[in-house]
Design a protein around this motif. Structure first.
Motif: not given
Length: 210
Positions: A1-4, A15-18, A23-26, A46-52
């Motif tokens: 599951x991706x979490x923004x 911002x941080x994308x998990x 951690x994917x990016x921040x 963020x990768x994928x526009x941060x979609x989570x």
């Protein structure tokens, strides 16, 4: 599951994308009052526009405008993505970050800049992390009495520590990538503002709200 994760309650915007616990990016910038201008571009970068699948957003206390910018963005993105939203507090995030550091103390107080010359004070203990007193907005003298000799962290920790005649444990602004350090119970808040003090304007005859 991706979490923004979104943090806009202080002078920083982050911002941080998990992906699960990875951690994917921040992104983290000191913006002062520029959250509205920077938040969406930071998420878009963020990768994928941060979609989570899930969004975690800082509910405060802190900057009135910053908190509302973060909450509005989280709600709008959740609606567009079909994602769920949960909230966390800026004080809990600061405490969790401090407790994760080497040689961290067992107890500390988070100190953030409040309104009208006051400080937001929120003491915590580790193992497992829990608050030892409720969040309060206090003038300097009362804030000093409330924290006692506790180590201080947070964006206003240096100011209060100077009044006490010592140094803070840390005074960095909270960072969204630290959400992974929060115990589960601290990431399930209703995504609504935590103001930490009553409104300045009241109806005639109304009692103060705290």
């Amino acid at each position: 599951m991706r979490t923004l994760a979104i943090e806009t309650a202080t002078t920083a915007c982050s911002v941080a994308l998990y992906d699960d616990d990875r951690l994917v990016a921040h992104g983290h910038e000191s913006v002062g009052r520029g959250h509205a201008e920077r938040l969406v571009p930071m998420i878009a970068a963020l990768p994928g526009g941060g979609r989570a699948d899930h969004i975690l957003v800082d509910c405060g206390p802190g900057s009135f405008t910053g908190v509302r910018v973060g909450l509005a963005a989280a709600r709008a993105l959740a609606l567009g993505w079909g994602a769920t939203v949960g909230g966390f507090s800026s004080t809990a995030l600061a405490a969790a970050s401090a407790f994760a550091a080497p040689d961290a103390p067992d107890m500390l107080a988070v100190v953030l800049i409040g309104g009208h010359g006051e400080y937001f004070i929120h003491p915590f203990a580790a193992g497992p992390m829990h608050e030892t007193a409720p969040l309060a907005s206090l003038p300097p003298d009362a804030a000093l009495a409330a924290v006692g000799a506790l180590p201080l962290v947070g964006s206003a920790a240096a100011r209060l520590a100077a009044l006490r005649g010592d140094r803070p444990l840390g005074d960095a602004a909270p960072d969204a990538r630290a959400v992974c350090l929060l115990p589960a119970g601290f990431t399930a808040l209703t995504p609504s503002p935590i103001y930490g003090r009553g409104p300045d304007a009241r109806l005639p005859g109304a009692a103060p709200v705290h």
